[in-house]
Design an enzyme around this catalytic site. Sequence first.
Site, PDB file in Angstrom:
ATOM      1  N   ARG A  15     -21.902   5.146 -20.461  1.00 59.69           N
ATOM      2  CA  ARG A  15     -21.492   6.460 -19.966  1.00 59.69           C
ATOM      3  C   ARG A  15     -20.037   6.521 -19.497  1.00 59.69           C
ATOM      4  O   ARG A  15     -19.511   7.582 -19.227  1.00 59.69           O
ATOM      5  CB  ARG A  15     -22.446   6.921 -18.849  1.00 59.69           C
ATOM      6  CG  ARG A  15     -23.811   7.319 -19.409  1.00 59.69           C
ATOM      7  CD  ARG A  15     -24.593   8.133 -18.414  1.00 59.69           C
ATOM      8  NE  ARG A  15     -25.178   7.297 -17.386  1.00 59.69           N
ATOM      9  CZ  ARG A  15     -25.402   7.695 -16.130  1.00 59.69           C
ATOM     10  NH1 ARG A  15     -25.061   8.910 -15.753  1.00 59.69           N
ATOM     11  NH2 ARG A  15     -25.956   6.890 -15.262  1.00 59.69           N
ATOM     12  N   ASN A 359      26.057  -6.960   1.082  1.00 59.35           N
ATOM     13  CA  ASN A 359      25.987  -5.514   0.884  1.00 59.35           C
ATOM     14  C   ASN A 359      26.174  -5.229  -0.602  1.00 59.35           C
ATOM     15  O   ASN A 359      27.176  -5.621  -1.195  1.00 59.35           O
ATOM     16  CB  ASN A 359      27.105  -4.851   1.711  1.00 59.35           C
ATOM     17  CG  ASN A 359      26.937  -3.341   1.737  1.00 59.35           C
ATOM     18  OD1 ASN A 359      26.588  -2.730   0.737  1.00 59.35           O
ATOM     19  ND2 ASN A 359      27.179  -2.741   2.884  1.00 59.35           N
TER      20      ASN A 359
END
Length: 447
Positions: A15, A359
């Site tokens: 199903r 950074n």
Amino acid sequence: MSVSLVILAAGLGSRMNSELPKVLHRIAGAPLLAHAMRAGATLEPERVVVVTGHEAAKVAQAARMENPDALIAHQAEQLGTAHAVAQARAALEGYSGDVVILYGDTPFIRPETLEAMLEARARHAIVILGFDAADPGRYGRLVMAGDRLDRIVEYNDANDQERAITLCNSGVICTSAEQLFELIDAVDNKNAKGEYYLTDIVAIARDRGLSAGVVTCSEAETLGINTRAELAAAEATFQARTRAEALENGVTLTAPETVFFALDTIIGRDAIIGPNVVFGPGVTVESGAEIRAFCDLEGCHVSRGAVVGPFARLRPGTELAEDVRVGNFVEVKNAILDAGAKVNHLTYIGDAHVGEHANIGAGTVTCNYDGVMKHRTEIGAHAFIGSDTMLVAPVRVGANAVTGTGSVITEDIPDGALGIARARQETKPGLGLRLMERLRAIKARKG
Ligand code: UD1
Ligand code: MG
């Protein structure tokens, strides 16, 4: 008393209308089978046997992924639940403790419920997990005789009186290994479906003077998945429950209904999770970290004080140390970012190590893939990567080193050095104005 698990996972689940066997469909990023195995794992089982049938190799692989020690039993033909359990006999050879039988498609059984079943074993030879069904449908019915279970009648074989019973069989059963296989040997397939019903062991036990008892749980807990709609409903149930647990555990969820967790997501107290955040498998977020809106995380660790997003993607192998910043439209994969590193905008960091307080400027890309192999990028502590730097890996940028904006870095940059790799600018006085005039004239001529 030791415990072992037998998990039935041989069925196709027609199903679901799927190529994939039912137990491999996922809730919260994990196959249904893994949910069932995890519930059982809290009993610290001595052996775990998974009975496979349809797509056995794939199901076995998923079972071993969840538990590398899982034993696999194969049921070549699906002749019924008793027949399925019988296939586990060889894997349980020499084992003499209790056995808990679970279904691979029933993901929400709570550990506390299984504990209660093991406790009830002190009073009964067989313990069945039952539930009171709002709509008993086609479930097997539990026929009680006082506080003992007399028998289980399958829907197809039940008379009207039995069908009126609302106390149903969840399928979870606990008994001793020895009794289990003795009883199963006596099960036949003379019933409406022509199957070997595991449920028949209750009446057989009764005839042998053995008692069966029932432990009950809520219907939600025994929910089995048979259709895609049920799968979606189960996902919603899981998410609702997990959101409530997170709130209870001191996690701030700004818009809980928009946050999606995986089965194994771990979030520390006082973490803040913004709206529309999706956690794939394998994520841990430490206390006090913040995940802002619209982030997707998988297989990563976010440490205390780190802030991620909005709109960031953390892929497997990402480790963010304390106070790291990962901002908007940043993707990180298989990379370690040390404490205080900042990657705030529009960047891809893959197969890399970024040192502390480095950074990374907007538009930086670690070019990690040459089309065949992956290569690593090393960025030292306190390095400053100028915006729009292409770091062509393998490459190393030293500690305190700087890259010029717009550089394509192909060679290592020593500590403290500046690497700049771009064409030098030429400036032509007046040429900008003349160029525009010429273009406007062309446009005017064209009409
Ligand atoms: C079974 C129970 C029923 C109970 C219901 C709860 C029996 C006979 N009936 O019925 O009392 O109310 O579950 O959901 O046990 N499986 C195998 N091999 C097989 C048959 C089944 O591995 O040969 C597996 C399935 O994949 C599934 C589980 O066992 O995970 C249950 O099988 P299913 O066919 O769904 O049983 P039901 O008819 O629902
Ligand atoms: Mg079923």
